[in-house]
Design a protein around this motif. Structure first.
Motif, PDB file in Angstrom:
ATOM      1  N   PHE A   1      16.618  -5.171   4.205  1.00  0.00           N
ATOM      2  CA  PHE A   1      16.267  -4.124   3.252  1.00  0.00           C
ATOM      3  C   PHE A   1      16.374  -4.582   1.788  1.00  0.00           C
ATOM      4  O   PHE A   1      16.104  -3.797   0.891  1.00  0.00           O
ATOM      5  CB  PHE A   1      17.136  -2.882   3.462  1.00  0.00           C
ATOM      6  N   ARG A   2      16.768  -5.821   1.560  1.00  0.00           N
ATOM      7  CA  ARG A   2      16.786  -6.313   0.195  1.00  0.00           C
ATOM      8  C   ARG A   2      15.368  -6.335  -0.361  1.00  0.00           C
ATOM      9  O   ARG A   2      14.395  -6.594   0.364  1.00  0.00           O
ATOM     10  CB  ARG A   2      17.362  -7.729   0.162  1.00  0.00           C
ATOM     11  N   LEU A   3      15.221  -6.071  -1.659  1.00  0.00           N
ATOM     12  CA  LEU A   3      13.900  -6.052  -2.258  1.00  0.00           C
ATOM     13  C   LEU A   3      13.316  -7.455  -2.313  1.00  0.00           C
ATOM     14  O   LEU A   3      14.034  -8.451  -2.378  1.00  0.00           O
ATOM     15  CB  LEU A   3      13.961  -5.453  -3.664  1.00  0.00           C
ATOM     16  N   GLN A   4      11.995  -7.498  -2.274  1.00  0.00           N
ATOM     17  CA  GLN A   4      11.286  -8.760  -2.295  1.00  0.00           C
ATOM     18  C   GLN A   4      10.818  -9.073  -3.712  1.00  0.00           C
ATOM     19  O   GLN A   4      10.637  -8.176  -4.518  1.00  0.00           O
ATOM     20  CB  GLN A   4      10.075  -8.686  -1.360  1.00  0.00           C
ATOM     21  N   GLY A   5      10.592 -10.351  -3.976  1.00  0.00           N
ATOM     22  CA  GLY A   5      10.071 -10.750  -5.277  1.00  0.00           C
ATOM     23  C   GLY A   5       8.582 -10.524  -5.342  1.00  0.00           C
ATOM     24  O   GLY A   5       7.805 -11.435  -5.618  1.00  0.00           O
ATOM     25  N   GLN A   6       8.171  -9.327  -5.066  1.00  0.00           N
ATOM     26  CA  GLN A   6       6.755  -8.955  -5.054  1.00  0.00           C
ATOM     27  C   GLN A   6       6.703  -7.428  -5.048  1.00  0.00           C
ATOM     28  O   GLN A   6       7.646  -6.788  -5.502  1.00  0.00           O
ATOM     29  CB  GLN A   6       6.071  -9.525  -3.813  1.00  0.00           C
ATOM     30  N   GLU A   7       5.649  -6.841  -4.564  1.00  0.00           N
ATOM     31  CA  GLU A   7       5.576  -5.383  -4.511  1.00  0.00           C
ATOM     32  C   GLU A   7       6.456  -4.852  -3.379  1.00  0.00           C
ATOM     33  O   GLU A   7       6.476  -5.391  -2.282  1.00  0.00           O
ATOM     34  CB  GLU A   7       4.125  -4.937  -4.314  1.00  0.00           C
ATOM     35  N   ASN A   8       7.156  -3.771  -3.671  1.00  0.00           N
ATOM     36  CA  ASN A   8       7.999  -3.095  -2.694  1.00  0.00           C
ATOM     37  C   ASN A   8       7.541  -1.650  -2.567  1.00  0.00           C
ATOM     38  O   ASN A   8       7.045  -1.054  -3.528  1.00  0.00           O
ATOM     39  CB  ASN A   8       9.466  -3.147  -3.130  1.00  0.00           C
ATOM     40  N   PHE A   9       7.730  -1.091  -1.375  1.00  0.00           N
ATOM     41  CA  PHE A   9       7.185   0.228  -1.080  1.00  0.00           C
ATOM     42  C   PHE A   9       8.328   1.195  -0.752  1.00  0.00           C
ATOM     43  O   PHE A   9       9.184   0.898   0.081  1.00  0.00           O
ATOM     44  CB  PHE A   9       6.206   0.145   0.090  1.00  0.00           C
ATOM     45  N   PHE A  10       8.308   2.330  -1.426  1.00  0.00           N
ATOM     46  CA  PHE A  10       9.318   3.362  -1.226  1.00  0.00           C
ATOM     47  C   PHE A  10       8.591   4.675  -0.908  1.00  0.00           C
ATOM     48  O   PHE A  10       7.649   5.042  -1.601  1.00  0.00           O
ATOM     49  CB  PHE A  10      10.174   3.533  -2.481  1.00  0.00           C
ATOM     50  N   GLU A  11       9.061   5.354   0.139  1.00  0.00           N
ATOM     51  CA  GLU A  11       8.423   6.606   0.551  1.00  0.00           C
ATOM     52  C   GLU A  11       9.498   7.648   0.831  1.00  0.00           C
ATOM     53  O   GLU A  11      10.560   7.323   1.367  1.00  0.00           O
ATOM     54  CB  GLU A  11       7.591   6.389   1.813  1.00  0.00           C
TER      55      GLU A  11
END
Length: 431
Positions: free
Chosen positions: A110-120
């Protein structure tokens, strides 16, 4: 014996239900915001946002007043990078509303990526009104590389495409489907054409050709052809169901499956996984699972305009997006459980629906397709190319499918992504 059979079929009826037509509900994103407190981001409310770093430990999902007061805590669902994230989150009351505070370190992945991340986030109010919002959050490393081209891979491409609409045995109410075979046909044509797959590298089977023995034999021979550097794509369309007598065992229903004897006639998902794990050397595998279509194990035939093969049983219909769409549907968590089964490093798994949801098919989608496959084909043909680099990656494809299917079904069907390849992978190269 008669009493045992009666009890068994009563259990079957309870296990696999029929969903009634549901009136469309209004959705609204205005009460929602997300926040990264370590970055002092404040409330982020736009569909596309950016933050200074991916190195964060906490994200907060906000439901703001006055709407927050009408939302039940138990009807709030949050997802991070397409994975259900409620297990990461604590419910926190606040003066501005309600907060789901999520610890990204609690579970791996669940760590964020060095790119686009998606939250819903989605929720329902006490008056029945639905609320939904999605956020695409880019980190600065991604912004600096905007327009960069993915590297793809240098190996060959293989595909397994199976679709079953017509079942030989309509026992226990197993209904035929209308478009699962058409879905497979369309996928096969795309692969041979714009997909650039060599016909000899495609295992394609529909209806009566997709019997249990033929599928087992063909898979055993076909999968050994792929090497470690190759890409293998699986596309399955048709019924998927738990065994009514052993709900922990999931099956893909082939042409000669019998509902009353799935142990001997269905293709267990666990067996398919064993075959893949044993025979497939490729480190790049994409699963597209359009299973659990309309109709099925309910004594009626769905998504058709006639009687079922097994007898003269009526069908249930209802207005859906101002068109007539059969609402007789299998309702179970096949998609989620199958996705989790096949998900592992090096594998991307995209399923047509979420847990407890059903996958829809109708003539309005591309002249006759499941809505998932219709969106899939649109995405592969270029509509999923978000950044205009003439490539469709696995992440871009999922984003497009997810958005299209949700909108087409009023958020009743929500495709799921259960794992990501270590590096995003080109699925389609546009010309």
């Amino acid at each position: 014996m008669i009493r045992f059979l009666a009890r068994s079929f009563m259990f079957l009826a309870l296990l696999i239900g029929i969903t009634a037509p549901v009136k469309s509900q209004e959705t609204d994103r205005t009460p929602f915001a997300i926040e990264f407190p370590e970055l002092e981001s404040g409330f982020l409310t736009k569909p596309k946002e950016s933050i200074a770093s991916a190195n964060v430990n906490v994200v907060k999902f906000w439901m703001l007043n006055p709407v927050a007061a009408t939302i039940d805590w138990g009807r709030i669902k949050v997802r991070i990078n397409r994975q259900s994230a409620n297990k990461l989150c604590a419910q926190v009351p606040a003066s501005q509303g309600k907060v789901m505070r999520c610890d990204l370190n609690m579970y791996a992945g669940f760590r964020l990526q060095g790119q686009e991340n998606f939250f819903e986030i989605e929720a329902a109010g006490t008056d029945g009104k639905r609320f939904f919002a999605s956020f695409i959050v880019a980190t600065e490393p991604k912004l600096a590389k905007k327009g960069a081209v993915t590297t793809g891979f240098s190996g060959r491409r293989f595909a397994v495409v199976i679709g079953v609409s017509r079942y030989i045995y309509n026992d226990a109410g197993l209904g035929n489907l209308e478009y699962a075979d058409d879905d497979a046909e369309a996928m096969n044509e795309w692969l041979k054409g714009k997909g650039g797959f060599t016909p000899d590298n495609i295992l394609f089977m529909t209806n009566e050709k997709a019997t249990l023995n033929s599928v087992r034999d063909s898979l055993g021979r076909f999968l050994t052809k792929a090497t470690e550097n190759d890409l293998v794509l699986f596309f399955l369309a048709g019924h998927g169901t738990p065994d009514p007598f052993n709900p922990n065992e999931l099956y893909y229903l082939v042409a000669d499956s019998k509902v009353t004897d799935l142990k001997n006639t269905g293709l267990p998902m666990t067996e398919l996984k064993r075959i893949i794990d044993r025979d497939l050397k490729s480190k790049r595998v994409v699963f597209l699972l359009d299973t659990c279509h309309s109709a099925g194990l309910n004594g009626r035939e769905g998504a058709r305009s006639g009687n079922s093969v097994g007898g003269s049983r009526s069908i249930a219909t209802g207005n859906y997006d101002e068109r007539q769409l059969t609402q007789v549907e299998v309702k179970n968590d096949v998609s989620q459980r199958a996705g989790q089964l096949f998900g592992s490093p090096g594998r991307a798994v995209i399923t047509s629906s979420g847990a407890g949801e059903t996958s829809r098919e109708a003539s309005k989608w591309g002249g006759g397709h499941g809505v998932f496959t219709w969106a899939l084909l649109e995405g592969l043909n270029g509509k999923a190319d978000k950044n205009g680099d003439m490539r469709v990656t696995a992440a871009e494809l999922y984003d497009y499918i997810s958005d299209r299917v949700r909108l087409e079904t009023n958020f009743k069907q929500n495709p799921q992504l259960f794992s990501l390849l270590a590096n995003d992978l080109d699925i389609a190269l546009l010309k």
